[in-house]
Write a protein that holds these residues in place. Structure first.
Motif, PDB file in Angstrom:
ATOM      1  N   ASP A 141      -4.128  -7.428  -5.963  1.00 34.81           N
ATOM      2  CA  ASP A 141      -4.924  -6.377  -6.596  1.00 34.81           C
ATOM      3  C   ASP A 141      -5.667  -5.602  -5.515  1.00 34.81           C
ATOM      4  O   ASP A 141      -6.566  -6.121  -4.869  1.00 34.81           O
ATOM      5  CB  ASP A 141      -5.911  -6.994  -7.597  1.00 34.81           C
ATOM      6  N   LEU A 142      -5.265  -4.349  -5.313  1.00 32.07           N
ATOM      7  CA  LEU A 142      -5.895  -3.508  -4.302  1.00 32.07           C
ATOM      8  C   LEU A 142      -6.747  -2.406  -4.928  1.00 32.07           C
ATOM      9  O   LEU A 142      -7.174  -1.476  -4.249  1.00 32.07           O
ATOM     10  CB  LEU A 142      -4.816  -2.868  -3.410  1.00 32.07           C
ATOM     11  N   SER A 143      -7.003  -2.521  -6.239  1.00 31.23           N
ATOM     12  CA  SER A 143      -7.678  -1.452  -6.958  1.00 31.23           C
ATOM     13  C   SER A 143      -9.109  -1.215  -6.491  1.00 31.23           C
ATOM     14  O   SER A 143      -9.667  -0.139  -6.721  1.00 31.23           O
ATOM     15  CB  SER A 143      -7.671  -1.744  -8.464  1.00 31.23           C
ATOM     16  N   SER A 144      -9.718  -2.189  -5.830  1.00 25.08           N
ATOM     17  CA  SER A 144     -11.088  -2.010  -5.363  1.00 25.08           C
ATOM     18  C   SER A 144     -11.160  -1.115  -4.126  1.00 25.08           C
ATOM     19  O   SER A 144     -12.248  -0.695  -3.721  1.00 25.08           O
ATOM     20  CB  SER A 144     -11.730  -3.367  -5.048  1.00 25.08           C
ATOM     21  N   PHE A 145     -10.013  -0.801  -3.517  1.00 28.04           N
ATOM     22  CA  PHE A 145      -9.968   0.072  -2.349  1.00 28.04           C
ATOM     23  C   PHE A 145      -9.714   1.508  -2.812  1.00 28.04           C
ATOM     24  O   PHE A 145      -8.677   1.803  -3.409  1.00 28.04           O
ATOM     25  CB  PHE A 145      -8.880  -0.375  -1.386  1.00 28.04           C
ATOM     26  N   ALA A 146     -10.668   2.388  -2.528  1.00 25.61           N
ATOM     27  CA  ALA A 146     -10.599   3.763  -3.030  1.00 25.61           C
ATOM     28  C   ALA A 146      -9.348   4.493  -2.557  1.00 25.61           C
ATOM     29  O   ALA A 146      -8.854   5.393  -3.250  1.00 25.61           O
ATOM     30  CB  ALA A 146     -11.847   4.525  -2.590  1.00 25.61           C
ATOM     31  N   ILE A 147      -8.820   4.116  -1.408  1.00 27.26           N
ATOM     32  CA  ILE A 147      -7.657   4.821  -0.874  1.00 27.26           C
ATOM     33  C   ILE A 147      -6.450   4.711  -1.794  1.00 27.26           C
ATOM     34  O   ILE A 147      -5.591   5.597  -1.825  1.00 27.26           O
ATOM     35  CB  ILE A 147      -7.326   4.308   0.553  1.00 27.26           C
ATOM     36  N   THR A 148      -6.387   3.646  -2.574  1.00 30.52           N
ATOM     37  CA  THR A 148      -5.241   3.462  -3.469  1.00 30.52           C
ATOM     38  C   THR A 148      -5.283   4.406  -4.671  1.00 30.52           C
ATOM     39  O   THR A 148      -4.304   4.507  -5.397  1.00 30.52           O
ATOM     40  CB  THR A 148      -5.152   2.011  -3.960  1.00 30.52           C
ATOM     41  N   ARG A 149      -6.385   5.095  -4.875  1.00 26.27           N
ATOM     42  CA  ARG A 149      -6.449   6.086  -5.955  1.00 26.27           C
ATOM     43  C   ARG A 149      -5.691   7.347  -5.570  1.00 26.27           C
ATOM     44  O   ARG A 149      -5.112   8.017  -6.424  1.00 26.27           O
ATOM     45  CB  ARG A 149      -7.912   6.416  -6.280  1.00 26.27           C
ATOM     46  N   LYS A 150      -5.720   7.676  -4.294  1.00 26.21           N
ATOM     47  CA  LYS A 150      -4.981   8.857  -3.829  1.00 26.21           C
ATOM     48  C   LYS A 150      -3.548   8.499  -3.474  1.00 26.21           C
ATOM     49  O   LYS A 150      -2.631   9.304  -3.678  1.00 26.21           O
ATOM     50  CB  LYS A 150      -5.688   9.462  -2.607  1.00 26.21           C
ATOM     51  N   TRP A 151      -3.370   7.297  -2.921  1.00 28.40           N
ATOM     52  CA  TRP A 151      -2.040   6.815  -2.552  1.00 28.40           C
ATOM     53  C   TRP A 151      -1.801   5.491  -3.283  1.00 28.40           C
ATOM     54  O   TRP A 151      -2.016   4.407  -2.709  1.00 28.40           O
ATOM     55  CB  TRP A 151      -1.940   6.611  -1.044  1.00 28.40           C
ATOM     56  N   PRO A 152      -1.378   5.532  -4.549  1.00 31.38           N
ATOM     57  CA  PRO A 152      -1.180   4.287  -5.307  1.00 31.38           C
ATOM     58  C   PRO A 152      -0.145   3.388  -4.640  1.00 31.38           C
ATOM     59  O   PRO A 152       0.862   3.864  -4.100  1.00 31.38           O
ATOM     60  CB  PRO A 152      -0.684   4.790  -6.674  1.00 31.38           C
ATOM     61  N   ALA A 153      -0.395   2.109  -4.688  1.00 34.02           N
ATOM     62  CA  ALA A 153       0.524   1.130  -4.109  1.00 34.02           C
ATOM     63  C   ALA A 153       1.587   0.772  -5.136  1.00 34.02           C
ATOM     64  O   ALA A 153       1.292   0.160  -6.161  1.00 34.02           O
ATOM     65  CB  ALA A 153      -0.239  -0.108  -3.670  1.00 34.02           C
ATOM     66  N   ARG A 154       2.814   1.156  -4.862  1.00 35.53           N
ATOM     67  CA  ARG A 154       3.919   0.776  -5.747  1.00 35.53           C
ATOM     68  C   ARG A 154       4.257  -0.697  -5.570  1.00 35.53           C
ATOM     69  O   ARG A 154       4.754  -1.344  -6.481  1.00 35.53           O
ATOM     70  CB  ARG A 154       5.150   1.640  -5.446  1.00 35.53           C
ATOM     71  N   HIS A 155       4.011  -1.188  -4.365  1.00 35.38           N
ATOM     72  CA  HIS A 155       4.267  -2.598  -4.044  1.00 35.38           C
ATOM     73  C   HIS A 155       2.990  -3.187  -3.446  1.00 35.38           C
ATOM     74  O   HIS A 155       2.887  -3.347  -2.218  1.00 35.38           O
ATOM     75  CB  HIS A 155       5.430  -2.719  -3.061  1.00 35.38           C
ATOM     76  N   PRO A 156       2.021  -3.509  -4.274  1.00 34.17           N
ATOM     77  CA  PRO A 156       0.719  -3.953  -3.752  1.00 34.17           C
ATOM     78  C   PRO A 156       0.762  -5.268  -2.997  1.00 34.17           C
ATOM     79  O   PRO A 156      -0.204  -5.619  -2.324  1.00 34.17           O
ATOM     80  CB  PRO A 156      -0.141  -4.062  -5.017  1.00 34.17           C
ATOM     81  N   GLU A 157       1.872  -5.995  -3.101  1.00 31.87           N
ATOM     82  CA  GLU A 157       1.981  -7.240  -2.342  1.00 31.87           C
ATOM     83  C   GLU A 157       2.357  -6.981  -0.881  1.00 31.87           C
ATOM     84  O   GLU A 157       2.280  -7.883  -0.051  1.00 31.87           O
ATOM     85  CB  GLU A 157       3.028  -8.156  -2.990  1.00 31.87           C
ATOM     86  N   ARG A 158       2.745  -5.754  -0.566  1.00 36.30           N
ATOM     87  CA  ARG A 158       3.151  -5.402   0.786  1.00 36.30           C
ATOM     88  C   ARG A 158       1.992  -4.768   1.563  1.00 36.30           C
ATOM     89  O   ARG A 158       1.066  -4.202   0.968  1.00 36.30           O
ATOM     90  CB  ARG A 158       4.324  -4.416   0.762  1.00 36.30           C
ATOM     91  N   LEU A 159       2.085  -4.848   2.872  1.00 34.78           N
ATOM     92  CA  LEU A 159       1.125  -4.157   3.721  1.00 34.78           C
ATOM     93  C   LEU A 159       1.253  -2.653   3.492  1.00 34.78           C
ATOM     94  O   LEU A 159       2.356  -2.108   3.475  1.00 34.78           O
ATOM     95  CB  LEU A 159       1.380  -4.522   5.182  1.00 34.78           C
ATOM     96  N   GLN A 160       0.142  -1.967   3.329  1.00 33.02           N
ATOM     97  CA  GLN A 160       0.120  -0.528   3.082  1.00 33.02           C
ATOM     98  C   GLN A 160      -0.185   0.198   4.386  1.00 33.02           C
ATOM     99  O   GLN A 160      -1.181  -0.088   5.057  1.00 33.02           O
ATOM    100  CB  GLN A 160      -0.939  -0.183   2.037  1.00 33.02           C
ATOM    101  N   LEU A 161       0.689   1.139   4.754  1.00 35.78           N
ATOM    102  CA  LEU A 161       0.539   1.907   5.980  1.00 35.78           C
ATOM    103  C   LEU A 161       0.254   3.360   5.630  1.00 35.78           C
ATOM    104  O   LEU A 161       0.990   3.978   4.858  1.00 35.78           O
ATOM    105  CB  LEU A 161       1.816   1.819   6.817  1.00 35.78           C
ATOM    106  N   TYR A 162      -0.810   3.910   6.198  1.00 33.34           N
ATOM    107  CA  TYR A 162      -1.199   5.303   5.986  1.00 33.34           C
ATOM    108  C   TYR A 162      -1.053   6.003   7.333  1.00 33.34           C
ATOM    109  O   TYR A 162      -1.792   5.715   8.275  1.00 33.34           O
ATOM    110  CB  TYR A 162      -2.639   5.378   5.470  1.00 33.34           C
ATOM    111  N   SER A 163      -0.093   6.948   7.406  1.00 34.54           N
ATOM    112  CA  SER A 163       0.267   7.408   8.737  1.00 34.54           C
ATOM    113  C   SER A 163       1.058   8.701   8.701  1.00 34.54           C
ATOM    114  O   SER A 163       1.238   9.325   7.651  1.00 34.54           O
ATOM    115  CB  SER A 163       1.084   6.309   9.437  1.00 34.54           C
ATOM    116  N   LEU A 164       1.510   9.103   9.874  1.00 33.32           N
ATOM    117  CA  LEU A 164       2.398  10.230  10.117  1.00 33.32           C
ATOM    118  C   LEU A 164       3.270   9.870  11.322  1.00 33.32           C
ATOM    119  O   LEU A 164       2.869   9.021  12.131  1.00 33.32           O
ATOM    120  CB  LEU A 164       1.606  11.495  10.461  1.00 33.32           C
ATOM    121  N   PRO A 165       4.429  10.514  11.485  1.00 35.43           N
ATOM    122  CA  PRO A 165       5.286  10.204  12.641  1.00 35.43           C
ATOM    123  C   PRO A 165       4.802  10.867  13.927  1.00 35.43           C
ATOM    124  O   PRO A 165       5.455  11.729  14.503  1.00 35.43           O
ATOM    125  CB  PRO A 165       6.659  10.719  12.199  1.00 35.43           C
ATOM    126  N   THR A 166       3.613  10.466  14.373  1.00 31.89           N
ATOM    127  CA  THR A 166       3.072  10.872  15.671  1.00 31.89           C
ATOM    128  C   THR A 166       3.213   9.686  16.624  1.00 31.89           C
ATOM    129  O   THR A 166       3.510   8.567  16.184  1.00 31.89           O
ATOM    130  CB  THR A 166       1.590  11.245  15.542  1.00 31.89           C
TER     131      THR A 166
END
Length: 238
Positions: free
Chosen positions: A3-28
């Protein structure tokens, strides 16, 4: 199910697979460090694009995870003790991933104390020198800086980049990787920046890359790795 719902970032980028590590990034260069490490380690992750065009990095949701408004950042549902962990700064993330229990088989960070600190030394070399200097050179050579009549800023960063390449070239002489035969997070940190310098900034001639054959040799070995190729494509981000 995590359950990652307590993290505000998941409201803008919902986790389709919340059991996986979530990466927020760009190809830089900094962004692909983390995706390459994840691919090398075989750790399941879900990638979310933080678009600079729409200034996602300044959104309240992203700032709730990284107040420094920079990519990459991660949210690991299986942090230490099974508690979710939010983390930013690419170097810190690389160390964290290399130390995860699931990552020990590849040993991207040596277990031997002396070799561990030597690896961290080269990681800090990238973070304190290679990244900042080559990033500034890219600005003055490829982007807005190329229109400045005064070329002294560009030449300053070009000279420092050449110096750094010389340090790397000497280190790599007679070695397969920065730490010898062992491929580590130091390589994962350094070579995306070298790749960017040559293939995105187009600054190879400016910095005299032909004078640094050891760097070119190891860069090619790096780019030939299947996990590197997958990480550079940044699934979900490109």
């Amino acid at each position: 199910m995590s359950d990652l719902s307590s993290f505000a970032i998941t409201r803008k980028w919902p986790a389709r697979h919340p059991e996986r590590l979530q990466l927020y990034s760009l190809p830089t260069p900094n962004g692909v460090k983390v995706s390459i490490a994840l691919e090398e380690l075989g750790l399941p992750y879900e990638a979310h694009r933080v678009s600079f065009d729409s200034q996602d990095q300044f959104s309240p949701e992203f700032l709730s995870l990284n107040p420094n408004n920079k990519i990459p950042a991660i949210l690991d549902p299986q942090g230490p003790g099974g508690v979710p962990l939010a983390l930013w700064e690419s170097g810190a993330i690389l160390v964290y991933l290399a130390e995860k229990p699931q990552a020990q088989a590849l040993q991207l960070l040596p277990a031997d104390a002396a070799l561990r600190y030597e690896t961290l030394q080269w990681l800090m070399f990238q973070m304190g020198g290679v990244g900042p200097m080559m990033g500034q050179l890219g600005f003055f050579h490829k982007f807005a800086g190329k229109d400045y009549e005064d070329k002294r800023p560009r030449d300053r960063y070009a000279a420092e980049t050449r110096r750094l390449l010389g340090v790397l070239n000497q280190r790599l002489s007679g070695r397969r990787w920065l730490m010898g035969d062992a491929y580590t997070i130091a390589d994962i940190a350094v070579f995306p920046w070298i790749n960017n310098l040559l293939n995105f900034y187009g600054a190879g001639e400016l910095v005299g890359i032909a004078e640094f054959p050891e760097v070119a040799r190891v860069l090619q070995a790096f780019l030939d790795r299947p996990a590197v190729q997958r990480g550079l494509q940044q699934p979900g981000l490109a």
